[in-house]
Design an enzyme around this catalytic site. Structure first.
Site, PDB file in Angstrom:
ATOM      1  NE  ARG A  54      -3.521  -2.435   2.578  1.00  0.00           N
ATOM      2  CZ  ARG A  54      -4.251  -2.795   3.633  1.00  0.00           C
ATOM      3  NH1 ARG A  54      -4.165  -2.101   4.763  1.00  0.00           N
ATOM      4  NH2 ARG A  54      -5.048  -3.833   3.579  1.00  0.00           N
ATOM      5  CG  ASP A  56       3.133   6.119   2.428  1.00  0.00           C
ATOM      6  OD1 ASP A  56       2.449   5.135   2.749  1.00  0.00           O
ATOM      7  OD2 ASP A  56       4.168   6.458   3.026  1.00  0.00           O
ATOM      8  NE  ARG A 199       7.255   9.438   2.909  1.00  0.00           N
ATOM      9  CZ  ARG A 199       6.095  10.085   3.066  1.00  0.00           C
ATOM     10  NH1 ARG A 199       4.946   9.429   2.935  1.00  0.00           N
ATOM     11  NH2 ARG A 199       6.093  11.367   3.357  1.00  0.00           N
TER      12      ARG A 199
END
Length: 249
Positions: A54, A56, A199
């Protein structure tokens, strides 16, 4: 009545204008929604897909994988139809029939994400939606030393923003840095990644490269399992899901 079979679809997309991969109630601007809409029109029935990851909002993918069940059809015709009606920033690069038990997320054995850093003394023009501009010098040797502490199986709770009570233990197989002219590509390969994990790892490594923290400081994050000990979350636009690997590929 047509036979229902399982499909495996590989998708490439520019995530700049989307709210991420996962379908959301409050918007239709997600990758999943766009793909399901075209698939449902093709098969004339509601089709639900499962993605391998999934991504971002703003994150891109070179080879995202999804699976779904639908009536049997010619995969070449289906791929052509998808690429005709999908938005121009989403492309289906492959469609194959899969084993009935295949699941894009649960059957994945590893994923590789790449984060690209722009190090030139001037801003990126053509690459600006796909890189993070780094103004100050960064020390790759320090970043590599820090990455060594992250390799292996650890609880990465401190490197994610997910509030889930599920296991946050993951295995990172390798972190590789590659410099090519003005771009440094940082690749993360692991058995799975938590929400915002890559990230946050990238943001932490950048702080090490800039001399703002020591390489071994990541051991405190792994020890305390606390997001506050890790670095900033790197912006989305520099991240791309490069490949998802499966047994037998």
């Amino acid at each position: 009545m047509l036979k229902t079979i399982k499909y495996r679809m590989t998708v490439s997309y520019d995530g700049t204008r989307y709210k991420g991969w996962q379908r959301l109630k409050q918007t239709r601007e997600t990758i999943q929604d766009k793909i399901e809409s075209v698939l449902s029109r093709y098969f004339d029935e509601a089709i639900v897909i499962d993605g391998a990851g999934r991504t971002d909002a703003g994150v891109h993918a070179r080879a995202q994988v999804c699976s779904f069940s639908a009536p049997e059809t010619e995969v070449v015709v289906l791929q052509q139809y998808m690429n005709r009606y999908l938005p121009e920033d989403i492309a289906v690069t492959a469609v194959t029939q899969a084993d009935s038990r295949f699941h894009a997320r649960f059957n994945a054995v590893s994923k590789t994400y790449a984060y690209m850093l722009w190090t030139a003394p001037y801003p990126p023009i053509f690459e600006r939606q796909y890189v993070l501009q780094v103004a100050e010098p960064i020390d790759l040797a320090r970043m590599e030393a820090c990455a060594a502490y992250l390799i292996g199986r650890h609880d990465f709770k401190g490197f994610c923003t997910d509030k889930t009570k599920k296991s946050t233990v993951r295995t990172i197989h390798k972190i590789v840095f590659e410099r090519q002219e003005h771009i440094i590509t940082c690749r993360f390969t692991g058995d799975g990644f938590l929400y915002n994990m890559v990230r946050i790892l990238m943001g932490t490594l950048l702080e090490v490269g800039k001399g703002k923290r020591e390489p071994e400081s990541v051991l405190e994050v792994l020890e305390h399992l606390d997001r506050r000990y890790a670095g900033e979350t790197a912006p989305a636009q520099g991240l791309i899901l490069e490949v998802v690997d499966y047994e037998g590929d």
